[in-house]
Scaffold this active site. Structure first.
Site, PDB file in Angstrom:
ATOM      1  CD  GLU A 113       0.668  -3.873   5.122  1.00  0.00           C
ATOM      2  OE1 GLU A 113       1.642  -4.861   5.230  1.00  0.00           O
ATOM      3  OE2 GLU A 113      -0.489  -4.070   4.970  1.00  0.00           O
TER       4      GLU A 113
ATOM      5  CD  GLU B  51       2.584  -7.562   1.447  1.00  0.00           C
ATOM      6  OE1 GLU B  51       2.516  -6.984   0.378  1.00  0.00           O
ATOM      7  OE2 GLU B  51       3.007  -7.325   2.428  1.00  0.00           O
TER       8      GLU B  51
END
Length: 285
Positions: free
Chosen positions: A159, A139
């Site tokens: 995730e 990210e």
């Protein structure tokens, strides 16, 4: 000129202004190098897979704050130390076990604040993916303007495999780079992609031999920095404003859902299943 971190974690040495002659401030676990109008930032925790600890995130945040007002620097390269990891990210099931939920949320808030500020910099920011970019570090790379990948680099947002979703901007930024369908596939399966697929999807601008990556990234940064600052900074402002309204709404929703997720049964189940080496039993609550 290269400066290595010393002193208190995440704090700058205040010995003078950040300029071409004095060099940048220094931070623990983050190294900075200035070459003309290009600054290279290196996450410097190779023994810990270049993990984005709270101290590293705060140090990067302070660096970004300095860069925001730096008229001399026109391009920035962000990379990790070594050849194995750009960074393993902020959290994984093992790391999470050492934090309370409030501490985890504070880490995520710090990361989001820093990533947003990084993306808002007036300079062009190049992520040089020197190895694996995982979770929160993947990210981080998405908050940069351009990504270059070493031939052995990989990218993953795992995730969902742990019962959560990327909470530091992945669902906000990735669709604009690879398209809605591919972004959802990568996020919802946690699938790892290699450098060639990163280039094919447009996630990486180009793939480079591992021993040439940093030099090539710095050469691109120098080429950008040689252009007129009004041109490069103006172009970035226009591109940013183009997507500003949708981005703000998505970021606000991401923050709200990520907070709720931390207190869900599923996220606890995902962590327990990882520790116990079994398949998680998610129930959607």
């Amino acid at each position: 000129m290269t400066r290595r971190a010393t002193g208190s974690p995440g704090r700058a040495e205040r010995g003078g202004e950040w300029g071409a002659t004095s060099g940048p401030p220094t931070f623990t676990d983050v190294a900075l190098q200035r070459d003309g109008r290009v600054v290279t930032i290196t996450i410097d925790r190779p023994a810990d897979q270049n993990r984005l600890t709270h101290e590293v995130l705060r140090g990067l945040e302070a660096i970004v704050h300095e860069l925001a007002g730096d008229a001399e620097t026109q391009a920035v390269v962000l990379t990790g130390r070594g050849a194995e990891f750009f960074s393993m990210g902020i959290l994984d099931p093992t790391v999470r076990a050492s934090y309370t939920k409030e501490q985890i949320l504070e880490l995520v808030r710090t990361a989001n604040r820093m990533y947003d500020a990084l993306e808002a910099l007036p300079q062009i920011v190049i992520a040089a993916l020197n190895g694996a970019a995982r979770a929160g570090a993947a990210e981080l790379s998405l908050a940069c303007d351009i990504r270059l990948a070493a031939a052995h680099a990989t990218f993953a947002l795992p995730e969902a495999l742990w019962g959560g979703f990327p909470g530091a901007g992945g669902p906000v930024r990735l669709p604009a780079l690879v398209g809605r369908a591919r972004a959802l596939e990568l996020i919802c399966t946690g699938r790892q992609i290699d450098a060639s697929e990163m280039e094919r999807l447009g996630l990486a601008l180009s793939v480079h031999p591992s021993d040439r990556l940093i030099a090539d990234a710095q050469a691109l940064a120098a080429s950008i920095a040689a252009s007129g600052p009004l041109a490069t900074r103006g172009a970035k402002r226009i591109v940013t404003v183009r997507d500003a309204s949708g981005f703000s709404a998505a970021r606000a929703l991401s923050d709200a859902l990520r907070h709720a997720l931390e207190w869900s049964r599923d996220v606890d189940e995902g962590m327990a299943a990882h520790r116990e080496g079994r398949t998680p039993r998610f129930i959607g609550r």
